[in-house]
Design an enzyme around this catalytic site. Structure first.
Site, mmCIF file in Angstrom:
data_model
loop_
_atom_site.group_PDB
_atom_site.id
_atom_site.type_symbol
_atom_site.label_atom_id
_atom_site.label_comp_id
_atom_site.label_asym_id
_atom_site.label_seq_id
_atom_site.Cartn_x
_atom_site.Cartn_y
_atom_site.Cartn_z
ATOM 1 N N GLY A 254 -9.592 -12.985 -9.306
ATOM 2 C CA GLY A 254 -8.503 -12.062 -9.004
ATOM 3 C C GLY A 254 -7.535 -12.643 -8.003
ATOM 4 O O GLY A 254 -7.724 -13.745 -7.480
ATOM 5 N N ASN A 257 -6.349 -14.367 -1.182
ATOM 6 C CA ASN A 257 -6.833 -15.550 -0.473
ATOM 7 C C ASN A 257 -8.322 -15.793 -0.668
ATOM 8 O O ASN A 257 -8.768 -16.933 -0.750
ATOM 9 C CB ASN A 257 -6.537 -15.404 1.019
ATOM 10 N N GLU A 279 -6.665 -13.919 -15.477
ATOM 11 C CA GLU A 279 -5.361 -13.272 -15.646
ATOM 12 C C GLU A 279 -4.262 -14.094 -14.980
ATOM 13 O O GLU A 279 -3.200 -14.312 -15.548
ATOM 14 C CB GLU A 279 -5.471 -11.885 -15.005
ATOM 15 N N ASN A 369 -2.073 -1.612 -4.140
ATOM 16 C CA ASN A 369 -1.362 -2.287 -5.234
ATOM 17 C C ASN A 369 -1.587 -1.532 -6.537
ATOM 18 O O ASN A 369 -0.741 -0.795 -6.990
ATOM 19 C CB ASN A 369 -1.845 -3.733 -5.377
ATOM 20 N N LYS A 393 -8.697 -3.990 9.372
ATOM 21 C CA LYS A 393 -7.937 -3.522 10.540
ATOM 22 C C LYS A 393 -8.708 -3.744 11.847
ATOM 23 O O LYS A 393 -9.115 -2.786 12.523
ATOM 24 C CB LYS A 393 -7.545 -2.046 10.376
HETATM 25 N N1 COA Z 1 -9.017 0.437 4.504
HETATM 26 C C1 COA Z 1 -7.742 0.271 4.951
HETATM 27 N N2 COA Z 1 -7.013 -0.824 4.683
HETATM 28 C C2 COA Z 1 -7.609 -1.803 3.990
HETATM 29 C C3 COA Z 1 -8.931 -1.704 3.523
HETATM 30 C C4 COA Z 1 -9.636 -0.516 3.811
HETATM 31 N N3 COA Z 1 -10.889 -0.343 3.380
HETATM 32 N N4 COA Z 1 -9.233 -2.818 2.863
HETATM 33 C C5 COA Z 1 -8.162 -3.615 2.904
HETATM 34 N N5 COA Z 1 -7.185 -3.002 3.581
HETATM 35 C C6 COA Z 1 -5.850 -3.534 3.840
HETATM 36 C C7 COA Z 1 -5.933 -4.790 4.686
HETATM 37 O O1 COA Z 1 -5.991 -4.485 6.050
HETATM 38 C C8 COA Z 1 -4.661 -5.486 4.284
HETATM 39 O O2 COA Z 1 -3.582 -4.844 4.922
HETATM 40 P P1 COA Z 1 -2.422 -5.659 5.649
HETATM 41 O O3 COA Z 1 -1.736 -6.388 4.523
HETATM 42 O O4 COA Z 1 -1.576 -4.609 6.263
HETATM 43 O O5 COA Z 1 -3.110 -6.559 6.602
HETATM 44 C C9 COA Z 1 -4.540 -5.161 2.785
HETATM 45 O O6 COA Z 1 -5.288 -3.956 2.600
HETATM 46 C C10 COA Z 1 -5.115 -6.250 1.868
HETATM 47 O O7 COA Z 1 -6.443 -6.471 2.193
HETATM 48 P P2 COA Z 1 -7.088 -7.924 2.326
HETATM 49 O O8 COA Z 1 -8.325 -7.812 3.082
HETATM 50 O O9 COA Z 1 -6.053 -8.859 2.851
HETATM 51 O O10 COA Z 1 -7.555 -8.258 0.883
HETATM 52 P P3 COA Z 1 -6.890 -8.926 -0.390
HETATM 53 O O11 COA Z 1 -5.588 -9.572 -0.146
HETATM 54 O O12 COA Z 1 -8.003 -9.713 -0.952
HETATM 55 O O13 COA Z 1 -6.611 -7.654 -1.308
HETATM 56 C C11 COA Z 1 -7.052 -5.840 -2.733
HETATM 57 C C12 COA Z 1 -7.610 -6.752 -1.656
HETATM 58 C C13 COA Z 1 -8.148 -4.888 -3.175
HETATM 59 C C14 COA Z 1 -5.880 -5.028 -2.185
HETATM 60 C C15 COA Z 1 -6.575 -6.752 -3.910
HETATM 61 O O14 COA Z 1 -7.636 -7.552 -4.332
HETATM 62 C C16 COA Z 1 -6.088 -5.923 -5.070
HETATM 63 O O15 COA Z 1 -4.952 -5.484 -5.112
HETATM 64 N N6 COA Z 1 -6.981 -5.673 -6.060
HETATM 65 C C17 COA Z 1 -6.693 -4.874 -7.210
HETATM 66 C C18 COA Z 1 -6.135 -5.693 -8.323
HETATM 67 C C19 COA Z 1 -7.112 -6.733 -8.791
HETATM 68 O O16 COA Z 1 -8.265 -6.760 -8.448
HETATM 69 N N7 COA Z 1 -6.648 -7.607 -9.632
HETATM 70 C C20 COA Z 1 -7.547 -8.639 -10.138
HETATM 71 C C21 COA Z 1 -7.171 -9.149 -11.428
HETATM 72 S S1 COA Z 1 -5.939 -10.428 -11.166
#
Ligand code: COA
Length: 490
Positions: A254, A257, A279, A369, A393
């Protein structure tokens, strides 16, 4: 035609389908020109908004600009733009979060109504009129087929070596006329390299010369390396026990980072002969392709950093032999994911102690997202893994919670949970066994005893003892965060 004139073909209330997938292959000029016209119309007191469909997330020039002028009435299926996210969470934009593989067929079924105009970036138009796709394919085949009229943006910045990299499959059909998709290996080509569009549908051709939005990946931090380490140990364990071949099974990774870091670590750990059926192709997969660790990679989009894009453009001939970009209805097709036996690795917002995963909603109510392709892969993969840090956070939020505040992937679709603390292998476990394992292996030490206390009391007091919960308390962690910005005990 100029972008300004082409944008004038788009009128208020229209359903407009645009190209673009994770910041690649989106139209660069018409959306901005449309935003200017919308802003001017609003200044005159006129209502002007459009229903906007894409492949997935785009860029500030598209989602950002249209959202900032309040030009979007409805948006689907995936976004990650900060301005648009705010508008959705303020209740000002209707957002439909849809599995990436579903969008093309739903549009064909007629679930989203008529599509008035498609705006599609291509990297070239051949003398015979066929279209050379750009850095993403997404839903472009379907948008061109379903839209009444098509605006093409020909982006001369995209490398000419893209020609021949795509595989556009035109044999899909509506039920009950569907046939099996004849793809047996991630590297198979089952269609042709070009998109087709009847000339009479073309409303405008706009020339552009602009790069895709691309974000740099952060260097893998300690947390990402620990998560990668746990997962790779687990994959080796599975190889030793004969449940995975030494070349693994097709990888799906997915966005983000952490998943980028996991793939990079696979390269360093001596794996070889790998394949990817995924994907989005991020930098680390490109590197594995370049190093010969990956034999073949199938995706619908390139989501590369500026450095990755430069490497890609400079060595495109090398990558083209083993990299295939397909429509998202094929790159994410459940039939193929199940048959190929993908190893799915996706990020998450949170998971609960029973293994239900929330990929989309912060505190159950604010969209981050969207589900993207995570559901296409999670439900159908050979191994469905979800990865994240154990807290968010600055440690005020536990990403392992008593009850997920929103569920995108149920416990039935989640085999493995990984945080920097450890890996919980949930296969073959009952709900209570899963809870013990998730608390022990994945929870952050600061929250582990709180989770254990919740679970112990739930085991004693729950109405049913199969999946024990304290209903009054199950979402109190989230409520505490909303009220006082921390899930920690006062
Ligand atoms: N509660 C509140 N905020 C949260 C959180 C929680 N449980 N978990 C993550 N966040 C926030 C982080 O603090 C961060 O916020 P910031 O940008 O303001 O710092 C943001 O969400 C992204 O989290 P991060 O830990 O940096 O993870 P990520 O970049 O790996 O993203 C998802 C995690 C879930 C948002 C991302 O994987 C996603 O959009 N997934 C759904 C789509 C998907 O899985 N696609 C895969 C096929 S390509």
């Amino acid at each position: 035609m100029s972008a300004h004139d082409a944008s004038a073909l788009i009128r208020p209330g229209m359903t407009v389908a645009m190209s673009g997938f994770t910041g690649a292959g989106y139209p660069k000029a018409v959306p901005g020109a449309l935003a200017e016209r919308i802003e001017a119309a609003h200044a005159r007191g006129e209502d002007f908004r459009v229903r906007l469909l894409t492949g997935a997330s785009t860029a500030p020039e598209l989602d950002g600009k249209l959202a900032s002028v309040d030009g979007i009435q409805l948006r689907l299926p995936y976004q990650s733009d900060p301005t648009l996210r705010e508008k959705i969470n303020a209740g000002e934009v209707d957002y439909l979060d849809i599995h990436v593989s579903h969008v093309a067929q739903h549009a064909w079924f007629g679930f989203y109504g008529d599509i008035d105009i498609a705006v599609i970036e291509v990297s070239g138009i051949r003398p015979d009129g066929q279209l050379i796709p750009s850095t993403s394919v997404g839903n472009n085949k379907t948008w061109i087929e379903r839209a009444a009229g098509v605006i093409l943006e020909v982006n001369e910045h995209q490398p000419s070596g893209l020609d021949g990299m795509h595989d556009i499959y035109y044999q899909t059909a509506l039920p009950p006329h569907r046939k099996p998709i004849p793809l047996l290996h991630p590297g198979d080509r089952i269609g042709g390299p070009y998109l087709r569009c009847p000339p009479e549908k073309i409303l405008a051709v706009v020339k552009t010369e602009a790069p895709d939005r691309s974000n740099a990946f952060s260097e893998p931090d300690e947390t990402s390396r620990q998560i990668a380490g746990h997962l790779i140990d687990f994959l080796r364990h599975e190889i030793r026990h004969g449940r995975l071949p030494p070349t693994l099974l097709p990888l799906q990774s997915g966005v983000g980072n952490i998943t980028n870091a996991v793939v990079a670590e696979l390269g360093k750990e001596g794996f070889g002969g790998l394949t990817a059926f995924t994907e989005v192709l991020q930098d680390s997969m490109l590197d594995l392709l370049g190093d010969g660790v990956l034999d073949a990679a199938s995706a619908t989009s390139l989501s590369l950093s500026p450095a990755g894009l430069a490497r890609f453009a400079n060595h495109i001939a090398k990558y083209r032999q083993r990299l295939i970009l397909r429509p998202q209805e094929i790159s994410n097709h459940p039939e193929l994911v199940r048959r190929l036996g993908c190893i799915a690795m996706n990020g998450m917002i949170e998971a609960d102690i029973f293994g239900n995963v929330n990929s989309t909603h912060v505190m159950g109510t604010r969209i981050q997202n969207g589900i993207g392709g995570s559901g296409d892969f999670a439900r159908n993969a050979y191994l469905s893994c979800f990865l994240s840090a154990s807290t968010a956070k600055n440690g005020t939020i536990s990403r392992i919670v008593p009850m997920a505040s929103h569920v995108d992937h149920t416990e039935h679709d989640v085999a493995v949970l990984v945080t920097e603390q450890g890996l919980a292998d949930l296969r073959g476990l009952s709900p209570k066994e899963r809870a013990r394992k998730v608390i022990e292996k994945c929870a952050h030490p600061d929250f582990r005893s709180m989770l254990q206390d919740y679970f112990d009391r739930a085991c004693r007091e729950s109405y049913g003892k199969h999946t024990p919960h304290l209903l009054q308390e199950a979402l109190s962690w989230h409520q505490n965060y909303v009220q006082r910005s921390s899930m920690r005990l006062p």
